[in-house]
Design a protein around this motif. Structure first.
Motif, PDB file in Angstrom:
ATOM      1  N   SER A 157      26.443  34.965  55.554  1.00  0.00           N
ATOM      2  CA  SER A 157      26.469  35.169  57.010  1.00  0.00           C
ATOM      3  C   SER A 157      25.803  36.479  57.366  1.00  0.00           C
ATOM      4  N   LEU A 158      25.295  36.542  58.594  1.00  0.00           N
ATOM      5  CA  LEU A 158      24.718  37.756  59.157  1.00  0.00           C
ATOM      6  C   LEU A 158      25.415  38.084  60.473  1.00  0.00           C
ATOM      7  N   THR A 159      25.756  39.356  60.658  1.00  0.00           N
ATOM      8  CA  THR A 159      26.284  39.840  61.933  1.00  0.00           C
ATOM      9  C   THR A 159      25.313  40.892  62.456  1.00  0.00           C
ATOM     10  N   PRO A 160      24.407  40.510  63.359  1.00  0.00           N
ATOM     11  CA  PRO A 160      23.470  41.489  63.908  1.00  0.00           C
ATOM     12  C   PRO A 160      24.195  42.544  64.745  1.00  0.00           C
ATOM     13  N   VAL A 161      23.724  43.785  64.673  1.00  0.00           N
ATOM     14  CA  VAL A 161      24.269  44.885  65.480  1.00  0.00           C
ATOM     15  C   VAL A 161      23.131  45.484  66.295  1.00  0.00           C
ATOM     16  N   ARG A 162      23.489  45.977  67.494  1.00  0.00           N
ATOM     17  CA  ARG A 162      22.462  46.345  68.467  1.00  0.00           C
ATOM     18  C   ARG A 162      22.415  47.830  68.792  1.00  0.00           C
ATOM     19  N   ASN A 163      23.438  48.580  68.426  1.00  0.00           N
ATOM     20  CA  ASN A 163      23.481  49.979  68.834  1.00  0.00           C
ATOM     21  C   ASN A 163      24.253  50.794  67.804  1.00  0.00           C
ATOM     22  N   ALA A 164      24.365  52.092  68.075  1.00  0.00           N
ATOM     23  CA  ALA A 164      24.957  53.008  67.092  1.00  0.00           C
ATOM     24  C   ALA A 164      26.422  52.696  66.831  1.00  0.00           C
ATOM     25  N   ARG A 165      27.179  52.348  67.859  1.00  0.00           N
ATOM     26  CA  ARG A 165      28.611  52.066  67.658  1.00  0.00           C
ATOM     27  C   ARG A 165      28.805  50.840  66.764  1.00  0.00           C
ATOM     28  N   GLU A 166      28.083  49.780  67.047  1.00  0.00           N
ATOM     29  CA  GLU A 166      28.204  48.568  66.228  1.00  0.00           C
ATOM     30  C   GLU A 166      27.695  48.828  64.809  1.00  0.00           C
ATOM     31  N   HIS A 167      26.627  49.592  64.710  1.00  0.00           N
ATOM     32  CA  HIS A 167      26.071  49.934  63.405  1.00  0.00           C
ATOM     33  C   HIS A 167      27.093  50.707  62.567  1.00  0.00           C
ATOM     34  N   ALA A 168      27.848  51.603  63.216  1.00  0.00           N
ATOM     35  CA  ALA A 168      28.843  52.402  62.493  1.00  0.00           C
ATOM     36  C   ALA A 168      29.948  51.518  61.927  1.00  0.00           C
ATOM     37  N   VAL A 169      30.342  50.456  62.661  1.00  0.00           N
ATOM     38  CA  VAL A 169      31.370  49.541  62.142  1.00  0.00           C
ATOM     39  C   VAL A 169      30.838  48.812  60.910  1.00  0.00           C
ATOM     40  N   ALA A 170      29.595  48.387  60.957  1.00  0.00           N
ATOM     41  CA  ALA A 170      28.990  47.725  59.801  1.00  0.00           C
ATOM     42  C   ALA A 170      28.899  48.676  58.608  1.00  0.00           C
ATOM     43  N   GLU A 171      28.546  49.921  58.861  1.00  0.00           N
ATOM     44  CA  GLU A 171      28.494  50.908  57.782  1.00  0.00           C
ATOM     45  C   GLU A 171      29.871  51.117  57.153  1.00  0.00           C
ATOM     46  N   ALA A 172      30.913  51.165  57.994  1.00  0.00           N
ATOM     47  CA  ALA A 172      32.268  51.336  57.477  1.00  0.00           C
ATOM     48  C   ALA A 172      32.679  50.144  56.623  1.00  0.00           C
ATOM     49  N   ALA A 173      32.255  48.941  57.016  1.00  0.00           N
ATOM     50  CA  ALA A 173      32.574  47.750  56.224  1.00  0.00           C
ATOM     51  C   ALA A 173      31.928  47.834  54.848  1.00  0.00           C
ATOM     52  N   VAL A 174      30.667  48.264  54.795  1.00  0.00           N
ATOM     53  CA  VAL A 174      29.957  48.362  53.521  1.00  0.00           C
ATOM     54  C   VAL A 174      30.579  49.428  52.620  1.00  0.00           C
ATOM     55  N   ALA A 175      31.253  50.415  53.238  1.00  0.00           N
ATOM     56  CA  ALA A 175      31.884  51.492  52.459  1.00  0.00           C
ATOM     57  C   ALA A 175      33.273  51.134  51.955  1.00  0.00           C
ATOM     58  N   ARG A 176      33.792  49.955  52.313  1.00  0.00           N
ATOM     59  CA  ARG A 176      35.114  49.554  51.848  1.00  0.00           C
ATOM     60  C   ARG A 176      35.150  49.450  50.327  1.00  0.00           C
ATOM     61  N   PRO A 177      36.296  49.746  49.699  1.00  0.00           N
ATOM     62  CA  PRO A 177      36.399  49.598  48.237  1.00  0.00           C
ATOM     63  C   PRO A 177      36.159  48.168  47.765  1.00  0.00           C
ATOM     64  N   ASP A 178      36.482  47.184  48.609  1.00  0.00           N
ATOM     65  CA  ASP A 178      36.315  45.783  48.211  1.00  0.00           C
ATOM     66  C   ASP A 178      35.027  45.171  48.769  1.00  0.00           C
ATOM     67  N   ALA A 179      34.093  45.992  49.218  1.00  0.00           N
ATOM     68  CA  ALA A 179      32.867  45.475  49.826  1.00  0.00           C
ATOM     69  C   ALA A 179      32.074  44.597  48.867  1.00  0.00           C
ATOM     70  N   ALA A 180      32.034  44.971  47.588  1.00  0.00           N
ATOM     71  CA  ALA A 180      31.245  44.195  46.634  1.00  0.00           C
ATOM     72  C   ALA A 180      31.799  42.783  46.467  1.00  0.00           C
ATOM     73  N   SER A 181      33.128  42.647  46.469  1.00  0.00           N
ATOM     74  CA  SER A 181      33.717  41.313  46.296  1.00  0.00           C
ATOM     75  C   SER A 181      33.436  40.418  47.496  1.00  0.00           C
ATOM     76  N   ARG A 182      33.205  41.000  48.656  1.00  0.00           N
ATOM     77  CA  ARG A 182      32.873  40.231  49.857  1.00  0.00           C
ATOM     78  C   ARG A 182      31.371  39.964  49.960  1.00  0.00           C
ATOM     79  N   GLY A 183      30.585  40.698  49.160  1.00  0.00           N
ATOM     80  CA  GLY A 183      29.142  40.552  49.240  1.00  0.00           C
ATOM     81  C   GLY A 183      28.532  41.270  50.421  1.00  0.00           C
ATOM     82  N   TYR A 184      29.160  42.367  50.868  1.00  0.00           N
ATOM     83  CA  TYR A 184      28.641  43.122  52.011  1.00  0.00           C
ATOM     84  C   TYR A 184      27.369  43.887  51.642  1.00  0.00           C
ATOM     85  N   GLU A 185      26.416  43.875  52.559  1.00  0.00           N
ATOM     86  CA  GLU A 185      25.229  44.708  52.456  1.00  0.00           C
ATOM     87  C   GLU A 185      24.692  44.908  53.861  1.00  0.00           C
TER      88      GLU A 185
END
Length: 373
Positions: free
Chosen positions: A84-112
């Motif tokens: 799946s893809l979740t497009p982000v449009r601005n700095a606030r949304e981008h920051a949430v995506a960055e926080a998701a990728v920084a999660r300890p379990d991000a690799a198991s979810r396949g986040y990038e």
């Protein structure tokens, strides 16, 4: 062992699958001619990415593994490891995506976190304006309207499975035994009540204060898009809905960027999946207050169409179907499912919420393990 499964939806059918896989005989009883509830009226998403950590994520990951195995044996499920893809449009949304990728379990979810150009390489249909996208490799899809049909065909082929439609179970008559509205008694070593959002009748009699609520949603499906949509697609409002995205960055998004009024009023997010026929399944809304309306409202559909068109960079194909659906959700939303013995030899399994399609194989596996099948 003989197992009686009450309910023809995906949770019930997966319990039947587990029992047959373990060498048991199964009778599955469904009150309609075919299942008509949330098991059909959903996206068909195997949605790992947004799940809360701990038990919920473990259940979703195990279910994702089981769906893929079952899909290899039952091609009619249309299992597709599309991500799946979740497009982000601005700095606030981008920051949430960055926080998701920084999660300890991000690799198991396949986040990038992908740039817009990288996201368009993954899904060329996304020609609209966005600055980046959260990629979730572990997400997948099946065909919800036909999944139960193909699973039952495979179950019948074993010679140890019987499907009895058009029968409503009315009474528990003894240990592992129930009576239907035809007057027939069905006896087994275990009965599993997997009745979905049908929480009245026998379920109410057995558990008067069931800690499960019903949730209503609206969705739609279009004519074929005319090109592949190679991933599922969500919007940043899904960050507000799914527990995996909880973070200070999400708090900042909620505080500084309000949802569109229609989206806020109807507790909306965009989720979109392409069906095998090329059409798009698009939703959704959330309604919690009873009694539910009997009609569907047009404003949410217009909002969803605008969001989809902004991502696709083109008009939405003609809408062919609109519908509402109801699913059962544990009032303690941290619980994956409500599983409880409600009579001698009888267990109730309900309330997975919007996780039913995703988690049903692992929910059924856990039931089978706990009951010693």
């Amino acid at each position: 062992m003989r197992v009686i499964v009450v309910g023809g939806g995906v949770v019930g059918t997966m319990h039947a699958w587990q029992a047959v896989e373990r060498g048991h005989e199964v009778v599955q009883i469904e009150r309609e001619a075919e299942a008509r509830g949330a098991s059909l009226r959903n996206f068909g998403q195997i949605w790992v990415s947004g799940r809360a950590g701990g038990e919920e994520l473990d259940t979703a990951l195990r279910a994702r593994e089981l769906w893929e195995r079952i899909g290899e044996r039952v091609p009619g499920l249309g299992f597709r490891a599309i991500g799946s893809l979740t497009p982000v449009r601005n700095a606030r949304e981008h920051a949430v995506a960055e926080a998701a990728v920084a999660r300890p379990d991000a690799a198991s979810r396949g986040y990038e976190l992908l740039t817009a150009a990288e996201a368009r390489k993954v899904n060329p249909a996304l020609r609209g304006a966005f600055e980046a996208a959260l990629w979730c490799e572990r997400d997948a899809a099946v065909e919800p309207r036909t999944a139960q049909l193909h699973l039952r065909e495979a179950l019948r082929a074993t010679g140890r499975y019987t499907f009895l439609p058009g029968r409503e179970v009315r009474e528990v008559t003894g240990p592992g035994a129930v009576r239907d509205d035809h007057g027939d008694v069905h006896r087994g070593d275990a009965v599993v009540l997997a009745t979905g959002a049908w929480l009245s009748g026998l379920v109410r009699e057995l558990v008067p204060n069931l800690p499960v609520r019903r949730v209503r949603l609206q969705m739609m499906q279009t004519a074929p898009l005319g090109e592949p949509l190679t991933t599922s697609v969500a919007d940043a409002d899904s960050f507000r809905y799914y527990p995996a995205y909880a973070s200070p960055a999400l708090d900042a998004l909620n505080a500084g960027q309000a949802q569109a009024p229609v989206a806020a009023a109807h507790k909306m997010q965009l989720l979109m999946v392409q069906r095998l026929d090329g059409g798009l399944t698009i939703g959704d809304t959330h309604e919690y207050e009873h009694p539910f309306a009997f009609d569907t409202l047009e404003d949410p559909y217009e909002h969803l169409a605008e969001v989809v068109e902004s991502f696709l960079g083109r008009p939405l194909p003609k809408i062919r179907h609109r519908w509402a659906g109801v699913y059962a959700q544990c009032t303690d939303t941290t619980r994956v499912v409500h599983r409880r013995q409600v009579a001698d030899g009888v267990w109730l399994v309900t309330g997975p919420g919007g996780r039913g399609m995703t988690c049903s194989p692992a929910i059924a596996e856990t039931t089978a393990n706990e009951l010693g099948w």
